[in-house]
Every structure is written in C-alpha cells, then in structure tokens.
Design a protein around this motif. Structure first.
Motif: not given
Ligand code: IPD
Ligand code: CA
Ligand code: CA
Length: 258
Positions: A68, A84, A86-89, A160, A185, A187-189, A206, A209, A213
């Motif tokens: 990413e 990814d 860090l998914d869910g930053t 976003y 929800r 916050g991490s797909a 969602e 993406l 993700d």
C-alpha cells in the motif's frame, strides 16, 4: 507451481513480526501524516511495510510486490505479493483494537491463492491457501449458517471519500438497518472479511476498497465456505473497489440491499 503449504509456513513469522512492530507503536505518541483529508499513515504502517517487503524480496526474488504505502515491483514469476502492512490505521491511531497485517499471494490471473491476516492486539492469526480450508490460530473455521437476513449481523465500512458521496452511502446503510439484526464497523476490511469467514459476521459489504484490503481475506473467506462478489453479484475482482463477502446462504439477500 508454488508449494503453498511451505510458503504459508514461511510467511507466518513475517506476519507475526510485522504485528510486533505495529504493537511497539500502539501506546506511543503516534506521528501521523495525512495522505488525504481523513486518510492517514503512521510510522507503524511504514516500518511494517519496509520489514515485510524486505523479507519477501529475500525469500521470493522473482515474485512481484504491491504494497500500500510505497512499493511496487513487477513480477517475473507471474505471482505477486499484495500487502497491507497495517489495515485499520484509523482504528490503530485511536487505540481501537481492530487492525491487522494482511499479506496475500496472487497468481497471474489476479486470484489470491494464499492469504494471512494477523491482528496483533488479540493475537489472532487467520490463514488459508487454495484448497487448504481456513484456520484461526491453527484451528479450522467456517462461515455461519444464518440463512435469514433478519437474523444477520452485517459488517460494513465507510470509504475515505464518504463526504462526497454521503447520500448513496447512507441510502445503502439504511436498506440494511431496516431489515438486519444489527451492524458493525471495525475499521479493518481485512478483519471484517475474516470475521465473516469465522462466522462472527454473516456478511460484510464495502465500496472504495483497494486490492490490499481484500486479497488475503478473500482466500480465507472462500476456504471457510464463504462467497464474494461485486454489489451486483458479478465475480469478485481484487482490482474492483467493492465487495460483498458472505456466508453464501444470505448472499442473494445482501445483493438486493446493496
Ligand atoms: C481501510 C480499512 C477500513 C476501510 C477503508 C480502508 P487502511 O484501510 O480497511 O476498514 O473502511 O476503506 O481503506 O487505510 O486502514 O489500510
Ligand atoms: Ca487497508
Ligand atoms: Ca493500510
């Protein structure tokens, strides 16, 4: 042909170490940069990505890399690692404990053949490769058996760009809130899709993406007996920015609400 069983053993220590890197930043004052108005990146994202990419390049020098934050390497083997770091930053930046490392191996047809998703906060390691079944911390997992949308717990996320497309996103959310048991929800797909794989959610949808993700969690979902598609029911594609991930049973009902 790759030996996916061997590769999955080689990947595990890399994902665990990346999780350790992320955790080392968790309770510190995080240095946050904004890529867009509400899309952020932290030192943890960058250090995790640098570590994963360096490790994969050493082990698989002929494979491509798509990560990413900052790495794109053409594949010589036909296979590409989609990462990814860090998914869910956003969750991570608030110390909200749903974030993960996501690493997928994608073949020349853009199909993820292997995926691992690791939440270092809860020490939950989801993994699968083609025809292996899906596992959480080495134990097999399966999707739920809920077949009625009224009884379903549904995950979602908000892209976003949501402020520019608010009405469409709220309309869809409203369709679900009217009929489902409830919604979540994280916050991490990647974790949302793994939660469908583990039967904790019955479906997730969602838009907005990116391939990193969904790629790893897609393989975990399929191996757990789940199903993925675009909102209109057509075949899921990691390069197309939307997904419905479900336990398969309620998939047609979810398509209608999207
Ligand atoms: C985001 C998360 C989130 C989803 C966003 C993604 P990031 O990834 O997966 O759940 O709603 O669309 O971009 O930016 O935290 O890696
Ligand atoms: Ca992500
Ligand atoms: Ca990320």
């Amino acid at each position: 042909m790759k030996n996916l069983s061997n590769i999955s053993s080689q990947i595990k220590p890399i994902a665990l170490k990346a999780g350790e890197i992320i955790m080392s930043y968790l309770l510190k004052d995080k240095k946050i940069e904004y890529k867009e108005e509400i899309n952020m990146v932290t030192e943890a994202d960058k250090e995790s990505e640098n570590y994963i990419v360096k490790s994969l390049k050493e082990l698989f020098p002929n494979d491509g890399i798509l990560a990413e934050e900052n790495h794109k390497i053409e594949s010589k083997s036909g296979y590409t690692w989609v990462i990814d770091p860090l998914d869910g930053t956003t969750s991570f930046s608030h110390n909200f404990p749903f974030f993960a490392v996501s690493i997928a191996l994608v073949n020349e047809k853009n199909i993820p053949v292997l995926g691992v998703v690791y939440n270092p906060f809860y020490n939950e390691y989801f993994e699968a490769y083609e025809n292996s079944g899906a596992k959480l911390n080495s134990k097999p997992i399966n999707v739920s058996t809920v077949d009625n949308i009224n009884k379903a717990l549904i995950g979602t996320g908000f892209p976003y760009y949501r402020r520019e497309h608010m009405q469409r996103i709220l309309n869809r959310l409203g369709n679900f809130l009217n009929v489902v048991h409830d919604m979540r929800r994280t916050g991490s797909a990647a974790l949302d899709i793994c939660f469908v794989a583990a039967g904790r959610l019955d479906a997730y949808y969602e838009e907005g993406l990116k391939p990193w993700d969904t790629a790893a969690a897609y393989r975990i979902l399929i191996e757990a007996g789940g199903m993925a598609s675009k909102f209109d029911g057509k075949d899921f594609d990691i390069n197309f920015p939307e997904i419905i991930a479900s336990n398969a049973k309620i998939h047609p009902q979810v398509i209608k609400l999207c």
